[in-house]
Motif scaffolding. Sequence first.
Motif, mmCIF file in Angstrom:
data_model
loop_
_atom_site.group_PDB
_atom_site.id
_atom_site.type_symbol
_atom_site.label_atom_id
_atom_site.label_comp_id
_atom_site.label_asym_id
_atom_site.label_seq_id
_atom_site.Cartn_x
_atom_site.Cartn_y
_atom_site.Cartn_z
ATOM 1 N N LEU A 143 8.201 18.873 37.852
ATOM 2 C CA LEU A 143 9.279 17.982 38.458
ATOM 3 C C LEU A 143 9.984 18.938 39.036
ATOM 4 C CD1 LEU A 143 9.813 14.728 36.308
ATOM 5 C CD2 LEU A 143 8.264 14.909 38.305
ATOM 6 N N ARG A 144 10.869 19.840 38.158
ATOM 7 C CA ARG A 144 11.719 20.584 38.633
ATOM 8 C C ARG A 144 11.213 21.713 39.863
ATOM 9 N NH1 ARG A 144 15.298 18.131 37.833
ATOM 10 N NH2 ARG A 144 17.116 18.584 36.403
ATOM 11 N N ALA A 145 9.962 22.145 39.674
ATOM 12 C CA ALA A 145 9.168 23.148 40.601
ATOM 13 C C ALA A 145 8.734 22.534 41.872
ATOM 14 C CB ALA A 145 8.017 23.382 39.961
ATOM 15 N N GLY A 146 8.614 20.919 41.718
ATOM 16 C CA GLY A 146 8.493 20.077 42.930
ATOM 17 C C GLY A 146 9.743 19.547 43.734
ATOM 18 N N GLY A 147 10.731 20.104 43.245
ATOM 19 C CA GLY A 147 11.996 19.496 43.899
ATOM 20 C C GLY A 147 12.684 18.321 43.551
ATOM 21 N N ILE A 148 12.586 17.940 42.241
ATOM 22 C CA ILE A 148 13.331 16.891 41.595
ATOM 23 C C ILE A 148 14.587 17.372 41.028
ATOM 24 C CG2 ILE A 148 13.181 14.956 40.156
ATOM 25 C CD1 ILE A 148 11.243 14.511 42.603
ATOM 26 N N ARG A 149 15.647 16.662 41.677
ATOM 27 C CA ARG A 149 16.852 17.243 41.188
ATOM 28 C C ARG A 149 17.608 16.497 40.043
ATOM 29 N NH1 ARG A 149 15.110 21.145 42.816
ATOM 30 N NH2 ARG A 149 15.504 21.657 40.839
ATOM 31 N N GLN A 150 17.368 15.175 40.144
ATOM 32 C CA GLN A 150 18.015 14.627 39.040
ATOM 33 C C GLN A 150 17.655 15.128 37.626
ATOM 34 O OE1 GLN A 150 16.310 13.059 41.407
ATOM 35 N NE2 GLN A 150 17.228 11.030 41.986
ATOM 36 N N PRO A 151 18.795 14.857 36.619
ATOM 37 C CA PRO A 151 18.367 15.185 35.239
ATOM 38 C C PRO A 151 16.992 14.698 34.654
ATOM 39 C CG PRO A 151 20.693 14.174 35.594
ATOM 40 C CD PRO A 151 19.776 14.192 36.609
ATOM 41 N N ILE A 152 16.524 15.256 33.741
ATOM 42 C CA ILE A 152 15.103 14.698 33.123
ATOM 43 C C ILE A 152 15.197 14.901 31.765
ATOM 44 C CG2 ILE A 152 12.777 15.241 33.177
ATOM 45 C CD1 ILE A 152 13.016 16.794 35.746
ATOM 46 N N LEU A 153 14.861 13.881 31.115
ATOM 47 C CA LEU A 153 15.180 13.617 29.704
ATOM 48 C C LEU A 153 13.513 14.033 28.763
ATOM 49 C CD1 LEU A 153 16.581 12.822 26.876
ATOM 50 C CD2 LEU A 153 15.705 10.468 27.613
ATOM 51 N N LEU A 154 13.649 14.927 28.205
ATOM 52 C CA LEU A 154 12.530 15.300 27.338
ATOM 53 C C LEU A 154 12.471 14.525 26.260
ATOM 54 C CD1 LEU A 154 12.425 19.235 27.476
ATOM 55 C CD2 LEU A 154 11.360 17.515 28.781
ATOM 56 N N LEU A 155 11.363 13.409 26.392
ATOM 57 C CA LEU A 155 11.486 12.485 25.278
ATOM 58 C C LEU A 155 11.014 12.911 23.746
ATOM 59 C CD1 LEU A 155 9.951 9.340 27.267
ATOM 60 C CD2 LEU A 155 12.180 9.539 26.156
ATOM 61 N N GLU A 156 10.349 14.035 23.970
ATOM 62 C CA GLU A 156 9.703 14.597 22.515
ATOM 63 C C GLU A 156 11.023 15.960 22.211
ATOM 64 O OE1 GLU A 156 5.591 15.418 23.224
ATOM 65 O OE2 GLU A 156 5.277 13.334 22.857
ATOM 66 N N GLY A 157 11.502 16.262 23.147
ATOM 67 C CA GLY A 157 12.575 17.487 22.978
ATOM 68 C C GLY A 157 11.881 18.707 23.135
ATOM 69 N N PHE A 158 12.457 19.772 22.647
ATOM 70 C CA PHE A 158 11.874 20.838 22.944
ATOM 71 C C PHE A 158 11.190 21.350 21.300
ATOM 72 C CE2 PHE A 158 16.059 21.579 20.939
ATOM 73 C CZ PHE A 158 15.700 22.431 20.088
ATOM 74 N N PHE A 159 10.375 22.623 21.562
ATOM 75 C CA PHE A 159 9.699 23.082 20.309
ATOM 76 C C PHE A 159 9.594 24.531 20.133
ATOM 77 C CE2 PHE A 159 8.006 18.820 21.267
ATOM 78 C CZ PHE A 159 8.113 18.313 19.680
ATOM 79 N N ASN A 160 10.422 25.298 20.963
ATOM 80 C CA ASN A 160 10.570 26.885 20.785
ATOM 81 C C ASN A 160 11.786 27.130 21.753
ATOM 82 O OD1 ASN A 160 9.850 27.802 23.600
ATOM 83 N ND2 ASN A 160 7.606 26.809 22.733
ATOM 84 N N PRO A 161 12.273 28.317 21.202
ATOM 85 C CA PRO A 161 13.475 28.813 21.907
ATOM 86 C C PRO A 161 13.293 28.974 23.331
ATOM 87 C CG PRO A 161 12.958 30.063 19.958
ATOM 88 C CD PRO A 161 11.807 29.083 19.908
ATOM 89 N N ALA A 162 12.254 29.464 23.919
ATOM 90 C CA ALA A 162 11.913 29.421 25.521
ATOM 91 C C ALA A 162 12.156 28.343 26.159
ATOM 92 C CB ALA A 162 10.534 30.049 25.701
ATOM 93 N N GLN A 163 11.558 27.154 25.549
ATOM 94 C CA GLN A 163 11.812 25.956 25.967
ATOM 95 C C GLN A 163 13.198 25.368 26.076
ATOM 96 O OE1 GLN A 163 9.069 22.927 24.063
ATOM 97 N NE2 GLN A 163 7.216 24.062 25.136
ATOM 98 N N LEU A 164 13.897 25.724 24.852
ATOM 99 C CA LEU A 164 15.356 25.330 24.742
ATOM 100 C C LEU A 164 16.079 26.015 25.701
ATOM 101 C CD1 LEU A 164 17.810 23.995 23.520
ATOM 102 C CD2 LEU A 164 17.670 25.758 21.675
ATOM 103 N N GLU A 165 16.022 27.373 26.152
ATOM 104 C CA GLU A 165 16.666 28.086 27.117
ATOM 105 C C GLU A 165 16.441 27.575 28.494
ATOM 106 O OE1 GLU A 165 15.329 31.700 25.828
ATOM 107 O OE2 GLU A 165 16.290 31.916 24.074
ATOM 108 N N PHE A 166 15.120 27.433 28.840
ATOM 109 C CA PHE A 166 14.972 26.802 29.845
ATOM 110 C C PHE A 166 15.578 25.480 30.446
ATOM 111 C CE2 PHE A 166 12.264 24.900 33.606
ATOM 112 C CZ PHE A 166 11.895 26.007 34.234
ATOM 113 N N SER A 167 15.577 24.704 29.304
ATOM 114 C CA SER A 167 15.758 23.173 29.557
ATOM 115 C C SER A 167 17.522 23.622 29.867
ATOM 116 C CB SER A 167 15.845 22.587 28.253
ATOM 117 O OG SER A 167 14.580 22.363 27.964
ATOM 118 N N ALA A 168 18.190 24.337 29.242
ATOM 119 C CA ALA A 168 19.649 24.520 29.502
ATOM 120 C C ALA A 168 20.031 24.910 30.958
ATOM 121 C CB ALA A 168 20.151 25.540 28.484
ATOM 122 N N LEU A 169 19.109 25.719 31.142
ATOM 123 C CA LEU A 169 19.275 26.276 32.687
ATOM 124 C C LEU A 169 18.980 25.342 33.784
ATOM 125 C CD1 LEU A 169 18.079 29.821 32.185
ATOM 126 C CD2 LEU A 169 20.356 29.073 32.874
#
Length: 362
Positions: A69-95
């Motif tokens: 969604l982000r790569a496709g241009g969606i700008r709203q906040p996006i909730l990850l219903l299952e959360g994150f599962f490694n540090p790379a996902q967490l860091e990307f999510s914060a940014l």
Amino acid sequence: MDAHGAVARISLEAVRHNLQVAKQLAPTAKAMAVVKANAYGHGDLTVAAALKDDADLFAVARFEEAQKLRAGGIRQPILLLEGFFNPAQLEFSALNNFHLCIHQYAQLEALEQTPLAAPVTVWVKIDSGMHRVGFAPEQADEVFARLAAIAQVVQPVNAMTHFARADEPDQQAVTEAQIARFKQVTAGKVKHTALCNSAGVIAFPDAHADYIRPGIMLYGITPFGDRQGTDFGLRPAMNFTTSLIAVREHKAGEPVGYAGSWVSPRDTRIGVIAVGYGDGYPRMAPAGTPVLINGRRVTLAGRVSMDMATVDLGPDATDQVGDEVLLWGEGLAAEEVARHIGTIAYELVTRMTARPRLEYVD
């Protein structure tokens, strides 16, 4: 003679209408539009773009869905219903302004230990009775306290839960107990709360809280097994169609298809339609499952195969090769088709393969 294979025609106007129905049912709540599983088979990027002016937040299940969604241009906040599962996902999510559902201690510990370039918004999942994921009510105080001590978490945090039986009218007490349990452990401790899936939006107005999470209802389908979306003012967003590719004379007593599981009780005409389990149409759909051809109902005859299915057109049929066949949509609810098959409409719309073409009509 102009036959075609399976096509899913998606009305974006219907999707927008259905979100407005949800918002009218919960006028004081903000709306998380759930577009997981490729927007329930309707095309996540296109659906999200159509809702960008009306949805306050989008929700997906998987990290990769949010990335798309982000790569496709969606700008709203996006909730990850299952959360994150490694540090790379967490860091990307914060940014990338992904809101994170936190439902287990490993995620909490990662938040405590991983330096982030930007603060993250957290939704604590409380297991109020679904017993699938989430912190138990007796763990909530500890979790809230630990999150409050993390400088890189936006304060105060939010909380959410998920109903297990809100789609069962005779189990209202179960959902009311979940609501009470959730409110007890979150009162005065969080910024925003979210409880209601589509069934909750419709059936439990007292639980609309700060955010609602309309999912299946966005696509015109009701979560209630004995009803259909039009009962609640919803419009089906998908017309799943194919065409007749053959019409054959068929004698009484003769079988059709694999294993000869259906035998005609009369002389009739058999129509062959270009859809099968290779398109995602369920192989387990039994004889008697309806489709619409030229505005009239006919039923499956014989087993669904990979690329074709057969229908009993009747002895006086005038249908011709190239005529369109509606598998579900306006005039034949996906909920009704699902009941014949012994499944739910959610599965019908999400299980389609890559072969059917998606077309957007508005």
